[in-house]
Design an enzyme around this catalytic site. Structure first.
Site, PDB file in Angstrom:
ATOM      1  CG  ASN A  77      -0.281  -0.023   2.532  1.00 51.19           C
ATOM      2  OD1 ASN A  77       0.738   0.639   2.728  1.00 51.19           O
ATOM      3  ND2 ASN A  77      -0.828  -0.773   3.486  1.00 51.19           N
ATOM      4  CG  ASP A  88      -5.590 -10.312   3.545  1.00 53.49           C
ATOM      5  OD1 ASP A  88      -4.369 -10.121   3.392  1.00 53.49           O
ATOM      6  OD2 ASP A  88      -6.138 -10.404   4.656  1.00 53.49           O
TER       7      ASP A  88
END
EC number: 2.7.1.167
Length: 477
Positions: free
Chosen positions: A195, A264
């Site tokens: 991220n 995920d």
């Protein structure tokens, strides 16, 4: 044009990493404890869900793909709960049991859709013999299309470099959700999916999109990666690959309730899509759509094929994205009612490069909405020869539709888009290259309707033909 979901049922993916059990205690709260200034929650519901690498496997299985999971657990109730939950959703578990350690468990207490506290029960698995996991990976490599390494820095991936090498020797792509700042551990991976915070912790604060691209490409070179996908929360995702223009995809999230496990979902959808035989660009398109769904749910969640299909179709349903000709006409009519200026361009857009991206961005700046009309495969073959297109129509349209500058993408079967342009009648028709305005297909119709026609310059040094020639030369070399 309807976007077709990948054939997930033919995809096989192994997930290796830090597995954990997520526990949720829910209940109302209406008073403060007399013992301390904290709310009192009257627990009335308890839920248990697989988390960490187990949630990645759940996301893969929820799409209908074949998911295998390898990780370290204790010999305890949490491990048994994990195994049962995963078996119920068709995840094949092959855990390595470590009697000296508990299964990693995270307990969250929630009230009124707000998380009040999280309690972690864990001991690091560093120092545990990795050989049993290596053996499980080796046994599966011949039957999977992708290997996911899900790193939560709990010790299961202490030997991550050996795992990468095992997969590389077998020709299996390795996708890694990284943790920490030591990206040297992930050298040689096919794709990393940090991220923005994780990315900036390694390369430094990035003030602009250009800095993200520049530092990301350097990171790819430094660690011999094939690609890098930076997930950027409300700013969407950025896919970086050597020799290709960056692909920036805006977020599709309508509402954000909980980002737990969103990473995920992203890597799970990426892996399942690649294992189904789709391109990396397509995989990112579907992963971006899935992320927009999962952050709208509370807690660790998965995305079903129906939810993903609805999300993919969502842009068209709300008036944007890949469209049929009839859908486009309705969208343009709605835009005109809003007083928006509609710009239209067309082309093959076979191998999207920086020149295309700059050109489309400049075209978009000339109005409020940009339509890109794309030659069908048959039209491209007639125009460019039997060896083209390299990428089929659906892939070309998906990639174009993911660009921030592009509002609508539509295809046409003819040699030129003249009929299509005459039906749309944009306020401004643009074309790249050295054309004269009167030579551009559809110009007469646009002028007759009071519109404008403009020729834009392409970026120097950017050419699909040259890219193809270079690839062919490299193969010969």
């Amino acid at each position: 044009m309807k976007v077709t979901l990948p054939e997930f049922e033919r995809a096989g993916v192994m997930v290796v990493g830090d597995v954990m059990l997520d526990r949720y205690w829910y209940g109302p709260t209406s008073r403060i404890s007399p013992e301390a200034p904290v709310p009192v929650v009257k627990v009335n519901t308890i839920e248990e869900r697989p988390g960490g690498a187990a949630n990645v496997a759940m996301n893969i299985a929820s799409l209908g793909a074949n998911a295998r999971l390898v990780g370290l657990t204790g010999i305890d109730d949490a491990a048994r709960a994990l195994s049962k939950s995963l078996a119920d959703v068709n995840v094949k578990c092959d855990f390595v049991s470590v009697p000296t350690h508990p299964t990693i468990t995270k307990l969250r207490v929630l009230s009124r859709n707000q998380q009040l506290i999280r309690l972690d029960f864990e001991e690091g698995f560093e120092g545990v013999d990795p050989q049993p996991m290596h053996e499980r990976i080796n046994q599966a490599l011949s039957s999977i299309g992708a290997l996911v390494l899900s790193d939560y820095a709990k010790g299961a991936l202490a030997s991550v470099q050996q795992m990468i090498q095992l997969a590389r020797k077998a020709g299996v792509p390795v996708l890694i959700d990284p943790k920490g700042t030591d990206f040297e551990r992930y050298r040689g991976a096919t794709l990393l999916t940090p991220n923005l915070s994780e990315f900036e912790a390694v390369v430094g604060k990035c003030k602009t999109e250009e800095e993200i691209v520049e530092r990301g490409m350097k990171l790819i070179a430094d660690y011999e990666l094939s690609a890098l996908l930076v997930t950027r929360s409300e700013q969407g995702m950025s896919l970086l690959q050597p020799g290709k223009a960056p692909l920036h995809m805006p977020t599709q999230a309508q509402e954000v309730y909980d980002v737990t496990g969103a990473g995920d979902t992203v890597i799970g959808v990426l892996a399942a899509t690649l294992a189904a035989g789709n391109s990396l660009e397509e995989a990112c398109f579907f992963a971006n759509a899935a992320a927009g769904v999962v952050v709208g749910k509370l807690g660790t969640s998965t995305v079903s094929p129906i939810e993903l299909e609805n999300a993919v179709r969502g842009r068209a349903d709300t008036g944007f994205g890949v469209m049929t000709e009839e859908e486009l006409k309705l969208a343009v009519a709605a835009a005109r009612k809003r007083g928006e200026k509609v710009v239209m361009t067309n082309g093959v857009f076979d191998i999207l490069h920086a020149g295309h991206v700059f050109y489309l961005a400049n075209a978009r700046k000339l109005g409020d909405r940009l339509i890109v009309a794309v030659n069908s495969d048959a039209s491209t073959k007639r125009l460019k020869g039997d060896s083209r297109p390299v990428n089929p129509l659906e892939q070309r349209m998906i990639v174009l539709g993911a660009l921030e500058a592009v509002d609508w993408v539509v295809s046409f079967e003819e040699d030129t888009p003249q009929r299509l342009i005459a039906g749309i009648l944009p306020d401004l028709l643009v074309k790249g290259g050295d054309y004269k305005p009167e030579e551009i297909a559809g110009s007469k119709e646009v002028w007759a309707n009071g519109g404008e026609v403009l020729v834009l310059n392409f970026e120097d040094g950017c050419s699909t033909t040259n890219i193809i020639k270079k690839i062919q030369q490299d193969k010969k070399g």
